[in-house]
Write a protein that holds these residues in place. Sequence first.
Motif, PDB file in Angstrom:
ATOM      1  N   PRO A 130       0.848  -1.186  -0.115  1.00  0.00           N
ATOM      2  CA  PRO A 130      -0.066  -0.009   0.014  1.00  0.00           C
ATOM      3  C   PRO A 130       0.823   1.228  -0.085  1.00  0.00           C
ATOM      4  O   PRO A 130       1.777   1.408   0.888  1.00  0.00           O
ATOM      5  CB  PRO A 130      -0.898  -0.066   1.514  1.00  0.00           C
ATOM      6  N   THR A 131       0.477   2.136  -0.952  1.00  0.00           N
ATOM      7  CA  THR A 131       1.360   3.237  -0.878  1.00  0.00           C
ATOM      8  C   THR A 131       1.605   4.283   0.294  1.00  0.00           C
ATOM      9  O   THR A 131       2.485   4.702   0.562  1.00  0.00           O
ATOM     10  CB  THR A 131       1.096   4.159  -2.183  1.00  0.00           C
ATOM     11  N   PHE A 132       0.470   4.437   0.906  1.00  0.00           N
ATOM     12  CA  PHE A 132       0.352   5.296   2.112  1.00  0.00           C
ATOM     13  C   PHE A 132       1.387   4.635   3.197  1.00  0.00           C
ATOM     14  O   PHE A 132       1.970   5.518   3.736  1.00  0.00           O
ATOM     15  CB  PHE A 132      -1.028   5.582   2.506  1.00  0.00           C
ATOM     16  N   TRP A 133       1.261   3.234   3.306  1.00  0.00           N
ATOM     17  CA  TRP A 133       2.007   2.847   4.426  1.00  0.00           C
ATOM     18  C   TRP A 133       3.426   3.002   3.932  1.00  0.00           C
ATOM     19  O   TRP A 133       4.486   3.228   4.649  1.00  0.00           O
ATOM     20  CB  TRP A 133       1.669   1.318   4.317  1.00  0.00           C
ATOM     21  N   LEU A 134       3.573   2.764   2.833  1.00  0.00           N
ATOM     22  CA  LEU A 134       5.083   2.718   2.385  1.00  0.00           C
ATOM     23  C   LEU A 134       5.821   4.202   2.372  1.00  0.00           C
ATOM     24  O   LEU A 134       6.637   4.472   2.993  1.00  0.00           O
ATOM     25  CB  LEU A 134       5.184   2.365   0.868  1.00  0.00           C
ATOM     26  N   GLY A 135       4.866   5.201   2.099  1.00  0.00           N
ATOM     27  CA  GLY A 135       5.195   6.412   2.130  1.00  0.00           C
ATOM     28  C   GLY A 135       5.913   6.903   3.611  1.00  0.00           C
ATOM     29  O   GLY A 135       6.805   7.561   3.874  1.00  0.00           O
ATOM     30  N   LEU A 136       4.793   6.386   4.483  1.00  0.00           N
ATOM     31  CA  LEU A 136       5.162   6.774   5.843  1.00  0.00           C
ATOM     32  C   LEU A 136       6.362   5.855   6.530  1.00  0.00           C
ATOM     33  O   LEU A 136       7.251   6.668   7.230  1.00  0.00           O
ATOM     34  CB  LEU A 136       3.975   6.031   6.817  1.00  0.00           C
ATOM     35  N   ILE A 137       6.603   4.665   6.028  1.00  0.00           N
ATOM     36  CA  ILE A 137       7.730   3.938   6.328  1.00  0.00           C
ATOM     37  C   ILE A 137       9.213   4.829   5.796  1.00  0.00           C
ATOM     38  O   ILE A 137      10.188   4.758   6.380  1.00  0.00           O
ATOM     39  CB  ILE A 137       7.585   2.491   5.722  1.00  0.00           C
ATOM     40  N   LEU A 138       8.868   4.935   4.653  1.00  0.00           N
ATOM     41  CA  LEU A 138       9.909   5.865   3.934  1.00  0.00           C
ATOM     42  C   LEU A 138      10.385   7.125   4.881  1.00  0.00           C
ATOM     43  O   LEU A 138      11.504   7.240   5.059  1.00  0.00           O
ATOM     44  CB  LEU A 138       9.783   6.301   2.573  1.00  0.00           C
ATOM     45  N   ILE A 139       9.480   7.805   5.203  1.00  0.00           N
ATOM     46  CA  ILE A 139       9.480   9.045   5.974  1.00  0.00           C
ATOM     47  C   ILE A 139      10.308   8.604   7.310  1.00  0.00           C
ATOM     48  O   ILE A 139      11.428   9.280   7.697  1.00  0.00           O
ATOM     49  CB  ILE A 139       8.298   9.640   6.289  1.00  0.00           C
ATOM     50  N   ILE A 140       9.851   7.572   8.074  1.00  0.00           N
ATOM     51  CA  ILE A 140      10.481   7.392   9.247  1.00  0.00           C
ATOM     52  C   ILE A 140      11.772   6.895   9.071  1.00  0.00           C
ATOM     53  O   ILE A 140      12.662   7.347   9.857  1.00  0.00           O
ATOM     54  CB  ILE A 140       9.721   5.933   9.876  1.00  0.00           C
ATOM     55  N   ILE A 141      12.174   5.841   7.971  1.00  0.00           N
ATOM     56  CA  ILE A 141      13.370   5.617   7.866  1.00  0.00           C
ATOM     57  C   ILE A 141      14.304   6.751   7.487  1.00  0.00           C
ATOM     58  O   ILE A 141      15.439   7.039   7.872  1.00  0.00           O
ATOM     59  CB  ILE A 141      13.428   4.219   6.830  1.00  0.00           C
ATOM     60  N   PHE A 142      14.173   6.892   6.149  1.00  0.00           N
ATOM     61  CA  PHE A 142      15.029   7.949   5.507  1.00  0.00           C
ATOM     62  C   PHE A 142      14.926   9.298   5.896  1.00  0.00           C
ATOM     63  O   PHE A 142      16.100  10.226   5.811  1.00  0.00           O
ATOM     64  CB  PHE A 142      14.818   8.044   3.946  1.00  0.00           C
ATOM     65  N   SER A 143      13.867   9.844   6.539  1.00  0.00           N
ATOM     66  CA  SER A 143      13.914  11.308   6.830  1.00  0.00           C
ATOM     67  C   SER A 143      14.030  11.591   8.413  1.00  0.00           C
ATOM     68  O   SER A 143      14.781  12.132   8.877  1.00  0.00           O
ATOM     69  CB  SER A 143      12.309  11.974   6.732  1.00  0.00           C
ATOM     70  N   LEU A 144      13.463  10.667   9.264  1.00  0.00           N
ATOM     71  CA  LEU A 144      13.578  10.841  10.676  1.00  0.00           C
ATOM     72  C   LEU A 144      14.789  10.018  11.189  1.00  0.00           C
ATOM     73  O   LEU A 144      15.633  10.809  11.754  1.00  0.00           O
ATOM     74  CB  LEU A 144      12.490  10.227  11.358  1.00  0.00           C
ATOM     75  N   HIS A 145      14.975   8.985  10.843  1.00  0.00           N
ATOM     76  CA  HIS A 145      16.360   8.248  11.414  1.00  0.00           C
ATOM     77  C   HIS A 145      17.392   8.510  10.762  1.00  0.00           C
ATOM     78  O   HIS A 145      18.586   8.943  11.417  1.00  0.00           O
ATOM     79  CB  HIS A 145      16.035   6.658  11.351  1.00  0.00           C
TER      80      HIS A 145
END
Lengths: 302, 334
Positions: A130-145
């Motif tokens: 699901p794209t919305f889930w992937l979007g959030l995961i990407l933000i968590i990994i690549f932006s936040l961490h």
Amino acid sequence: MALLLGVLFMVFILLHITGDPVSLMVSRHASPAEIEALREELGFNRPLMVQFADFLTDAVQGDFGRSFRYRQPAMGLVLERIPATIELASAALLMAILMGVTIGILGGSNPNTILDSLARGLGLLGQTIPTFWLGLILIIIFSLHLGWFPTYGRNTFVLFGMHLPDKSIILPAFALSLFTTGQLARFTRSAVLEVMNEEYVTTARSKGLGKMRIYSRYILKNSAIPLISIIGVQFSYLLSGSIYIETIFSWPGLGNLLAEAVSTRDFFLVQATAFFTSLVVIGLHLVTDLIYMLVDPRIRYR
Amino acid sequence: MKPILAVEKLNTRFETFAGSVYAVNDINFELFPGEILAVVGESGSGKSVTMLSLLGLLPGSSSRVSGRAQFSTAGIDVDLLSLSKSELNRYRGNHISLIFQDALRSLNPVTTVGEQISESLITHLGYNKKKARRHALELLELVGISQPDKRYSSYPHMFSGGMRQRAMIAIAISCKPEILIADEPTTALDVTIQSQILELARRLQRELGMAVIWITHDLGVVAGLADRVLVMYGGTAVEIAPVDELYENPRHPYTEGLLGAIPSIANKGIKRLVSIDGSPPDLFQAPRHCQFVWRCPYAFEPCWQNIPQNYEINKGHYSKCFYDLQNNRPRTEV
């Protein structure tokens, strides 16, 4: 044209049978009489068909009504958002073609190997995440961490007088591209697989041609034909603006605008967006047909 | 005379989910410079697979080819089956070329006919584009395509069936090969075009001095074209003989059956055409005895026990059969 009219009619009916924006425009303490007065003023109390005819008459003259929320012409708002959406869609399409076609070729030319299974797996994964889930995961990994990319928004830099997006486009484009990547990977794989079994490939091999030439002039050129229509359809899907991705990443594109417009019952804005989107879809189908003629000499008109 | 191609103990298997398919079993034959060898046999008898095996054109993952195929001509003496793919590429299209039955499906639909001729010249002879084009135009002329200039940049679908096969031939002969393998090149064409293509092939064969392997199941074509005939059945070469000898004196029951099934004008419906009873063998079984035994009117005990060896009947005439057709009795050796 008839298609465009049909789309507009559907959108119009669906919007109006779910109520009108008046209740959101007045204060909570407004009396029924005040609400009725506003309805009267905006013309929402007239028969639906009259409203639709009215809308069409204005639309053919280029007037799509004014947004209630922004108090501006609806089409102007849509046109303002288009560059951001085109950027995102193009970036996503580029990524999808690079990844999807590569995966597809690798899988298709090595059928029933581990590489092929991997390609099929990746293709399926791309289409099912699901794209919305992937979007959030990407933000968590690549932006936040990791802090490599901004969490949201569209930052730009200026090149030759044009405002171009910087690395802030990478995450949303990647998230958006994944479905298309999956689809392209699967279609490329089956196209390559089919072409590899064609007799002209055997001919090419019997001519003693090198592997590179057989791939470039025989296999890939022929596999490209069925892919063109997929890419065309996918691009029109990407261009219509992704509501999820643009909302999650606060990307100021059409999808974002549409999401806002729907939630605020901004009728004219929704209609203008729908009109534009259908226009893009129809236009891209035409362009796809034209590209077909360039690639496949058999359907070139004489 | 030294054969230009000597095939020994060629075996081809396909591995499928249902088991091994024994497509070609122990084929031996020789091809001499400048001769036309016809290969006849019914569909599925392994004619095409034999030729594709020689050039390494079968799908690598599911096929296994063993045996020898010695190709010898001026300065070259190699076993084709021992070469790697890239080594083979130096011979394919250059010294040995192929034409196929369906020229429409054998030509690349998205590049011009001219380019498909030129690319062989560029690959094998190292021509530059301009020189290759000039030579390709000559080739188009040579195979009887009018207005070669215009046709050079046409696509295959713009050609008629006969022209496409001519273009295929132009590609095949572009590098003046020593061997041309033609896999039923006239089957898909109507009769007039068929005879034109046959005429063209014969002319080119004489002019270029090529050896030709002509696969067909049209025995009428064979009679007018070939020097020698190889008859295949069930993946095996059952009989090989000079063409006149084969027609007059077939020594394998299958060949006899084939010839009996040809309609002739002299016959005028007085005699019924003879058909061969039964159906082709199941290639999933490894052959343990003669593959024709189920359908053979002469079959007797040894036929069910061993695979017949290649008996020499006359000079250059071999038959794989335990039965002596001429004297109507089992061979004395058996």
